[in-house]
Design a protein around this motif. Structure first.
Motif, mmCIF file in Angstrom:
data_model
loop_
_atom_site.group_PDB
_atom_site.id
_atom_site.type_symbol
_atom_site.label_atom_id
_atom_site.label_comp_id
_atom_site.label_asym_id
_atom_site.label_seq_id
_atom_site.Cartn_x
_atom_site.Cartn_y
_atom_site.Cartn_z
ATOM 1 N N ALA A 213 0.833 -1.203 0.000
ATOM 2 C CA ALA A 213 0.000 0.000 0.000
ATOM 3 C C ALA A 213 0.871 1.259 0.000
ATOM 4 O O ALA A 213 0.574 2.237 -0.709
ATOM 5 N N GLN A 214 1.963 1.226 0.764
ATOM 6 C CA GLN A 214 2.876 2.369 0.807
ATOM 7 C C GLN A 214 3.520 2.616 -0.546
ATOM 8 O O GLN A 214 3.607 3.756 -1.023
ATOM 9 N N VAL A 215 3.957 1.542 -1.190
ATOM 10 C CA VAL A 215 4.632 1.671 -2.483
ATOM 11 C C VAL A 215 3.659 2.146 -3.560
ATOM 12 O O VAL A 215 3.975 3.040 -4.359
ATOM 13 N N VAL A 216 2.476 1.567 -3.595
ATOM 14 C CA VAL A 216 1.493 1.948 -4.617
ATOM 15 C C VAL A 216 1.080 3.405 -4.453
ATOM 16 O O VAL A 216 0.943 4.139 -5.435
ATOM 17 N N GLU A 217 0.894 3.843 -3.206
ATOM 18 C CA GLU A 217 0.533 5.242 -2.970
ATOM 19 C C GLU A 217 1.642 6.178 -3.461
ATOM 20 O O GLU A 217 1.384 7.199 -4.099
ATOM 21 N N GLY A 218 2.896 5.807 -3.180
ATOM 22 C CA GLY A 218 4.008 6.620 -3.656
ATOM 23 C C GLY A 218 4.097 6.647 -5.168
ATOM 24 O O GLY A 218 4.389 7.681 -5.782
ATOM 25 N N GLN A 226 3.141 14.713 -7.732
ATOM 26 C CA GLN A 226 2.921 15.244 -6.394
ATOM 27 C C GLN A 226 4.125 14.998 -5.483
ATOM 28 O O GLN A 226 4.136 15.455 -4.338
ATOM 29 N N ILE A 227 5.092 14.261 -5.991
ATOM 30 C CA ILE A 227 6.314 13.975 -5.259
ATOM 31 C C ILE A 227 7.429 13.768 -6.265
ATOM 32 O O ILE A 227 7.183 13.295 -7.388
ATOM 33 N N THR A 228 8.647 14.130 -5.906
ATOM 34 C CA THR A 228 9.777 13.970 -6.821
ATOM 35 C C THR A 228 10.421 12.596 -6.619
ATOM 36 O O THR A 228 10.278 11.984 -5.545
ATOM 37 N N PRO A 229 11.140 12.095 -7.622
ATOM 38 C CA PRO A 229 11.835 10.813 -7.451
ATOM 39 C C PRO A 229 12.791 10.808 -6.263
ATOM 40 O O PRO A 229 12.874 9.805 -5.543
ATOM 41 N N LEU A 314 17.452 3.772 -5.999
ATOM 42 C CA LEU A 314 16.002 3.997 -6.029
ATOM 43 C C LEU A 314 15.653 5.271 -6.795
ATOM 44 O O LEU A 314 14.667 5.304 -7.542
ATOM 45 N N GLU A 315 16.454 6.312 -6.625
ATOM 46 C CA GLU A 315 16.183 7.556 -7.350
ATOM 47 C C GLU A 315 16.327 7.330 -8.853
ATOM 48 O O GLU A 315 15.503 7.813 -9.647
ATOM 49 N N THR A 316 17.360 6.582 -9.254
ATOM 50 C CA THR A 316 17.538 6.271 -10.673
ATOM 51 C C THR A 316 16.354 5.470 -11.206
ATOM 52 O O THR A 316 15.842 5.720 -12.303
ATOM 53 N N LEU A 317 15.905 4.490 -10.419
ATOM 54 C CA LEU A 317 14.741 3.693 -10.798
ATOM 55 C C LEU A 317 13.520 4.587 -11.012
ATOM 56 O O LEU A 317 12.827 4.479 -12.037
#
Length: 328
Positions: A213-218, A226-229, A314-317
């Motif tokens: 749920a946390q990952v899908v929301e992000g 609404q959020i940057t990588p 993770l940022e690259t992903l």
């Protein structure tokens, strides 16, 4: 006595009814279907002095020694460290065991898991024991990825497939194993585990539904800008990398599948179905294929426990994932 899972009972009855067993088995199939539990049961049966098909007696000297972990004619070969290779020196020690006489006067049984963890030298060192086993010796190899084994290893074993259980049977077992969850949660867990009942249990033990749920929301916030990588990478820094890469690999595959079929039934779990459809419609297949290649390569590094900068990875992903929609 190690018991097998319900979906294995017919196979257990079949194998334990044999008058003779091959010198080498290769048990192969997806992770999480119970290959190891089945192999442990067969090891006990083969070593038992008074077997009662389809199980070992559990009471003889051999069974008691095996239960205590001190059976002299049982050899377990695994990587010395989790997710590392099985080395040639380990296999040489195994070969030394194989050529010895059984101390209890019966069979000697070797269990090797996972077989694909053997490096090339280790696999070659095992070949002679597979070709010419010494005395009444049986080797049981377990593989989650048999395509990674040398053809010469596979050809010297009697191969036994362990497919996923039927969906209803897996859900019924999960109902007994996870009674605290409702039917919908168990079904979601099984779907996220690709039909693997043991994988579903492990995912639950990891708090998988909350993590998902946390990952899908992000992910949804990322696509809505609404959020940057970089911000999302910081939020995900403590999440299991293998789990994240498994999910992203699955999503990239679902995107490609929908681009080819336009079949709504192939959109995967409900929580990301709209995202998959959006990406399939807005992204080029070439870009998604390139993304999938990158994901698989990075996943291998994660599995190999490479020294990675988690946040940078993770940022690259996320930068690449967010850039999927758009012109080729």
């Amino acid at each position: 006595m190690v018991d097998c899972y319900p979906w294995q009972s017919a196979l257990r009855a079949q194998l334990t009814s044999r008058g003779q067993h091959p010198h080498a088995y290769l048990f192969h199939g997806p992770a999480g279907v119970g290959k190891r539990a089945f192999a442990d049961g067969l090891v006990a049966f083969l070593l038992c002095q008074r077997p009662q098909p389809p199980v070992a007696c559990g009471q003889c000297k051999s069974c008691l020694l095996l239960a205590a972990g001190t059976h002299p004619d049982h050899y377990l070969l695994e990587p010395e460290e989790a997710d590392k290779a099985i080395k040639v020196d380990q296999v040489r020690d195994l070969v030394g065991f194989v050529v010895q006489t059984a101390q209890l006067g019966g069979r000697k049984v070797v269990l090797l898991e996972p077989a694909e963890a053997m490096n090339l030298n280790a696999a070659n060192a095992l070949l002679k024991s597979l070709e010419e086993p010494s005395g009444n010796t049986h080797l049981i190899l377990i593989s989650h990825q048999p395509s990674r084994l040398l053809p010469t290893i596979r050809s010297r074993c009697v191969q036994q497939a362990f497919p996923l259980p039927e969906w209803g049977q897996a859900l019924e077992w999960l109902g007994r194993r996870l009674p605290e969850l409702d039917d919908e949660c168990r079904e979601v867990l099984l779907q996220l585990a690709a039909g693997s009942p043991l994988g579903a249990v492990r995912l639950h033990q990891q708090g998988g539904l909350a993590l998902r749920a946390q990952v899908v929301e992000g992910l949804k916030k990322l696509h809505k800008q609404q959020i940057t990588p970089s911000q999302l990478a910081e939020q995900w820094n403590a999440l299991p990398l293998v789990l994240l890469f498994d999910w992203f690999c699955e999503w990239s595959l679902l995107v490609l599948r929908f681009q080819l079929t336009e079949d709504d039934l192939g959109l995967g779990p409900k929580d990301t179905a709209k995202v998959v459809r959006y990406l399939a419609q807005k992204s080029s297949s070439a870009r998604v294929l390139a993304m999938q290649d990158w994901l698989l390569a990075q996943r291998q590094k994660v599995l190999a426990k490479a020294n990675l900068n988690r946040v940078l990875l993770l940022e690259t992903l996320l930068v690449q994932w967010a850039s999927l929609p758009g012109p080729s």
